[in-house]
Design a protein around this motif. Sequence first.
Motif, PDB file in Angstrom:
ATOM      1  N   GLY A   9       0.653  -1.307   0.193  1.00 48.95           N
ATOM      2  CA  GLY A   9       0.053   0.112   0.091  1.00 48.95           C
ATOM      3  C   GLY A   9       0.784   1.254   0.102  1.00 48.95           C
ATOM      4  O   GLY A   9       0.295   2.417   0.087  1.00 48.95           O
ATOM      5  N   LYS A  10       2.168   1.244  -0.264  1.00 53.70           N
ATOM      6  CA  LYS A  10       2.923   2.277  -0.421  1.00 53.70           C
ATOM      7  C   LYS A  10       3.237   2.987  -1.613  1.00 53.70           C
ATOM      8  O   LYS A  10       3.714   4.287  -1.901  1.00 53.70           O
ATOM      9  N   LEU A  11       2.655   2.369  -2.625  1.00 54.08           N
ATOM     10  CA  LEU A  11       2.994   2.681  -4.083  1.00 54.08           C
ATOM     11  C   LEU A  11       1.589   2.245  -4.913  1.00 54.08           C
ATOM     12  O   LEU A  11       0.912   1.421  -4.600  1.00 54.08           O
ATOM     13  N   ASP A  12       1.177   3.073  -5.767  1.00 52.98           N
ATOM     14  CA  ASP A  12       0.177   2.651  -6.785  1.00 52.98           C
ATOM     15  C   ASP A  12       0.691   2.840  -8.246  1.00 52.98           C
ATOM     16  O   ASP A  12       1.636   3.918  -8.507  1.00 52.98           O
ATOM     17  N   TRP A  13       0.575   1.722  -9.042  1.00 57.97           N
ATOM     18  CA  TRP A  13       1.136   1.623 -10.253  1.00 57.97           C
ATOM     19  C   TRP A  13       0.778   2.777 -11.189  1.00 57.97           C
ATOM     20  O   TRP A  13       1.390   3.408 -11.995  1.00 57.97           O
ATOM     21  N   ASN A  14      -0.466   3.196 -10.956  1.00 64.65           N
ATOM     22  CA  ASN A  14      -1.204   3.967 -11.845  1.00 64.65           C
ATOM     23  C   ASN A  14      -1.337   5.616 -11.516  1.00 64.65           C
ATOM     24  O   ASN A  14      -2.053   6.524 -12.095  1.00 64.65           O
ATOM     25  N   LYS A  15      -0.724   6.242 -10.314  1.00 63.83           N
ATOM     26  CA  LYS A  15      -0.654   7.262  -9.616  1.00 63.83           C
ATOM     27  C   LYS A  15       0.605   8.037 -10.472  1.00 63.83           C
ATOM     28  O   LYS A  15       1.673   7.438 -10.799  1.00 63.83           O
ATOM     29  N   PRO A  16       0.608   9.187 -10.458  1.00 60.95           N
ATOM     30  CA  PRO A  16       1.790   9.956 -10.976  1.00 60.95           C
ATOM     31  C   PRO A  16       2.984   9.834 -10.011  1.00 60.95           C
ATOM     32  O   PRO A  16       2.889   9.715  -8.829  1.00 60.95           O
ATOM     33  N   VAL A  17       4.120   9.633 -10.735  1.00 68.37           N
ATOM     34  CA  VAL A  17       5.402   9.479  -9.836  1.00 68.37           C
ATOM     35  C   VAL A  17       5.468  10.819  -9.061  1.00 68.37           C
ATOM     36  O   VAL A  17       5.977  10.314  -8.006  1.00 68.37           O
ATOM     37  N   ARG A  18       5.169  11.899  -9.562  1.00 66.61           N
ATOM     38  CA  ARG A  18       5.318  13.179  -8.527  1.00 66.61           C
ATOM     39  C   ARG A  18       4.638  12.770  -7.317  1.00 66.61           C
ATOM     40  O   ARG A  18       5.046  13.757  -6.258  1.00 66.61           O
ATOM     41  N   THR A  19       3.733  11.910  -7.193  1.00 69.16           N
ATOM     42  CA  THR A  19       3.022  11.664  -5.888  1.00 69.16           C
ATOM     43  C   THR A  19       4.031  11.326  -4.848  1.00 69.16           C
ATOM     44  O   THR A  19       3.994  11.624  -3.605  1.00 69.16           O
ATOM     45  N   TRP A  20       5.129  10.755  -5.206  1.00 68.14           N
ATOM     46  CA  TRP A  20       6.274  10.383  -4.285  1.00 68.14           C
ATOM     47  C   TRP A  20       7.598  11.107  -4.543  1.00 68.14           C
ATOM     48  O   TRP A  20       8.368  11.120  -3.819  1.00 68.14           O
ATOM     49  N   LEU A  21       7.846  11.596  -5.685  1.00 69.61           N
ATOM     50  CA  LEU A  21       8.927  12.185  -6.211  1.00 69.61           C
ATOM     51  C   LEU A  21       8.488  13.614  -6.592  1.00 69.61           C
ATOM     52  O   LEU A  21       8.563  13.807  -7.965  1.00 69.61           O
ATOM     53  N   PRO A  22       8.351  14.449  -6.031  1.00 69.77           N
ATOM     54  CA  PRO A  22       7.882  15.910  -6.304  1.00 69.77           C
ATOM     55  C   PRO A  22       9.081  16.475  -7.366  1.00 69.77           C
ATOM     56  O   PRO A  22       8.453  17.234  -8.062  1.00 69.77           O
ATOM     57  N   ASP A  23      10.232  15.947  -7.052  1.00 66.95           N
ATOM     58  CA  ASP A  23      11.223  16.762  -8.192  1.00 66.95           C
ATOM     59  C   ASP A  23      11.583  15.816  -9.361  1.00 66.95           C
ATOM     60  O   ASP A  23      12.742  16.159 -10.254  1.00 66.95           O
ATOM     61  N   PHE A  24      10.799  14.899  -9.812  1.00 68.68           N
ATOM     62  CA  PHE A  24      10.741  14.305 -11.011  1.00 68.68           C
ATOM     63  C   PHE A  24      10.413  15.174 -12.266  1.00 68.68           C
ATOM     64  O   PHE A  24       9.258  15.656 -12.084  1.00 68.68           O
ATOM     65  N   GLU A  25      11.233  15.523 -13.194  1.00 65.85           N
ATOM     66  CA  GLU A  25      11.047  16.550 -14.167  1.00 65.85           C
ATOM     67  C   GLU A  25      11.886  15.968 -15.301  1.00 65.85           C
ATOM     68  O   GLU A  25      13.022  15.710 -15.138  1.00 65.85           O
ATOM     69  N   LEU A  26      11.027  16.091 -16.395  1.00 66.35           N
ATOM     70  CA  LEU A  26      11.348  15.574 -17.798  1.00 66.35           C
ATOM     71  C   LEU A  26      11.524  17.055 -18.666  1.00 66.35           C
ATOM     72  O   LEU A  26      10.663  17.950 -18.417  1.00 66.35           O
ATOM     73  N   ASP A  80       9.852  17.261 -21.235  1.00 66.92           N
ATOM     74  CA  ASP A  80       8.181  17.424 -21.677  1.00 66.92           C
ATOM     75  C   ASP A  80       7.454  17.487 -20.371  1.00 66.92           C
ATOM     76  O   ASP A  80       7.308  16.487 -19.637  1.00 66.92           O
ATOM     77  N   ASP A  81       6.724  18.775 -20.056  1.00 65.89           N
ATOM     78  CA  ASP A  81       6.148  18.881 -18.763  1.00 65.89           C
ATOM     79  C   ASP A  81       4.946  18.146 -18.673  1.00 65.89           C
ATOM     80  O   ASP A  81       4.626  17.442 -17.430  1.00 65.89           O
ATOM     81  N   TYR A  82       4.064  17.633 -19.853  1.00 67.89           N
ATOM     82  CA  TYR A  82       3.127  16.823 -19.621  1.00 67.89           C
ATOM     83  C   TYR A  82       3.647  15.390 -19.211  1.00 67.89           C
ATOM     84  O   TYR A  82       2.877  14.898 -18.322  1.00 67.89           O
ATOM     85  N   ALA A  83       4.643  14.818 -19.816  1.00 67.74           N
ATOM     86  CA  ALA A  83       5.123  13.614 -19.329  1.00 67.74           C
ATOM     87  C   ALA A  83       5.411  13.579 -17.692  1.00 67.74           C
ATOM     88  O   ALA A  83       5.307  12.740 -17.016  1.00 67.74           O
ATOM     89  N   SER A  84       6.246  14.892 -17.370  1.00 65.20           N
ATOM     90  CA  SER A  84       6.601  14.908 -16.167  1.00 65.20           C
ATOM     91  C   SER A  84       5.393  14.865 -15.054  1.00 65.20           C
ATOM     92  O   SER A  84       5.433  14.207 -13.975  1.00 65.20           O
ATOM     93  N   ARG A  85       4.266  15.300 -15.468  1.00 62.92           N
ATOM     94  CA  ARG A  85       3.242  15.385 -14.420  1.00 62.92           C
ATOM     95  C   ARG A  85       2.225  14.381 -14.651  1.00 62.92           C
ATOM     96  O   ARG A  85       1.520  13.761 -13.590  1.00 62.92           O
ATOM     97  N   ASN A  86       2.432  13.273 -15.694  1.00 56.50           N
ATOM     98  CA  ASN A  86       1.527  12.331 -15.825  1.00 56.50           C
ATOM     99  C   ASN A  86       2.340  10.991 -15.924  1.00 56.50           C
ATOM    100  O   ASN A  86       1.645   9.806 -15.664  1.00 56.50           O
TER     101      ASN A  86
END
Length: 517
Positions: A108-125, A127-133
């Motif tokens: 219950g610590k991770l969900d395959w289908n939620k944005p990576v930024r839920t746990w890694l707010p500094d995840f940035e690519l 492409d901004d759309y890819a970063s957010r989704n």
Amino acid sequence: MRSTRVLSVAVGLVVQGALWVSPISAQSKAAAPDLRGVDQVIETMMADFHVPGLGVGIIKDGQIVMAKGYGFRDVEAAKPVTSRTLFAIGSNSKSFTTTLLAMLVDEGKLDWNKPVRTWLPDFELYDDYASRNMTPMDLVSHVSGLPRHDAVWYGRAFTRNQIFQRLKYLEPNTSFRNVWQYNNLMFLSAGVLSERITGKSWEEQVRGRLFAPLGMTRSTTSVSEMTKADDFSYPYDYTDGKVARIPFRQIDAVGPAGSINASVDDMLKYVSFRMHFGAWEGKQLVSAKQDSVMQTSRAVVPGAWLFAGVPELGPDTYALGLGVVGYRGHKVVIHGGGIDGFISQMGWLPNDKIGFVILSNTGNTDGGGNPLPNALALYLVDRMLGLPPLDWTGTARKQTKMADSAMKAMRAADIKTRVAGTTPSRALADFAGRYEHPGYGVLEIHAGAKGLDMALDDIKVPLEHVHYDVFAVAPKAMLSGRVTFALDEKGGVTSVSVPIEASVKPIVFTRIKPAKP
């Protein structure tokens, strides 16, 4: 530094509960299928493809039918390969990383289908759309929109976190989720994701959550650890007509994508664990539901996962850190791996209860990849299924020859476009200096008696003059293609463009002004 459809979750749960045979062990071996002549075929393949050492393992119905070594792990000292010999498995490390994520989903610590930024707010690519989704599932199914960009990590001095922070400067060549493209950097990011959630390094997680419970007592996550063992293989290439030992490649920074080293004995335990839907010795290490998720196709592979144009293979798809392909009416879950001097292949046929592991100590043969593990894997599948074996050695030879011909044609086409009789606009010493790109870091150009050479940390290659202020890297080098210098209005060299990724614009490195004395 390489599948009918997946069983439903409900069926997976039944399989785990009802069809567990026993943990594999040296003391628990099934009566072997008819594998007469296999040794001779393997030895012939090794000679044909100039592979000095090989480890091969096969499981049937949860028990070992083969676990042995062929040839030498140390050619110079004539030390033989055994089933205990450690090899680098390269990208076969990827499914270990996805298994760690699946365990976090179970908890219950991770969900395959939620944005990576839920746990890694500094995840940035880039492409901004890819970063957010981008989701964890996207990270490990190669649909980021990024080409490989391997020169960010290969032979580089960056740490894992430094590479992670540079992702935002790497240009994609297609839109997010548009097409499958192999990308090691997203698996590095998956490793960072697991580290942030657990507070433990990826290495600690692999050792504690997989190696230890599976009894993979000899496996390591770094070549620096592997070389301390009593039975490990050196890496080799076959170049200019001879087998030659090459240096080990340290890839700890990108470990979640490919730094594991293991033996046939240990890898058979891992394959058996995966064939039993996440169960080992009666204990469910990862739920059958999540193990099934990891073996479910997520993206179509545009091209061939194993061999191109072979009607018995296909469709080629990718799940989570694993390839899934149909072969002669059977589902095969499979993956390869390669890093300097090593190529591996592992896989299993879940509906036929057959698994295999092939570890080799040759990365390249005359500049092309070593095809033996792929060819041998399919030959062994034929034999284990009792099917007439196809000529996979001949197929491998044919495709190796085609690749070599294509390389020669590219070289010939490049030469035809050169403008004869030109010289650089400046003295070679004027091109020397340090250049920088925010993603790739510092590139150095050196001028010497033999001309210019180029270096990205440990990646060092000579430059050949093409025409004007354009130079070229030899086709066999990782950094290949034409390197172009740009001048300002005063004639000063301001930047250099390097075609690191063929599918995006050349990477522009801007000259760093020397510090004033």
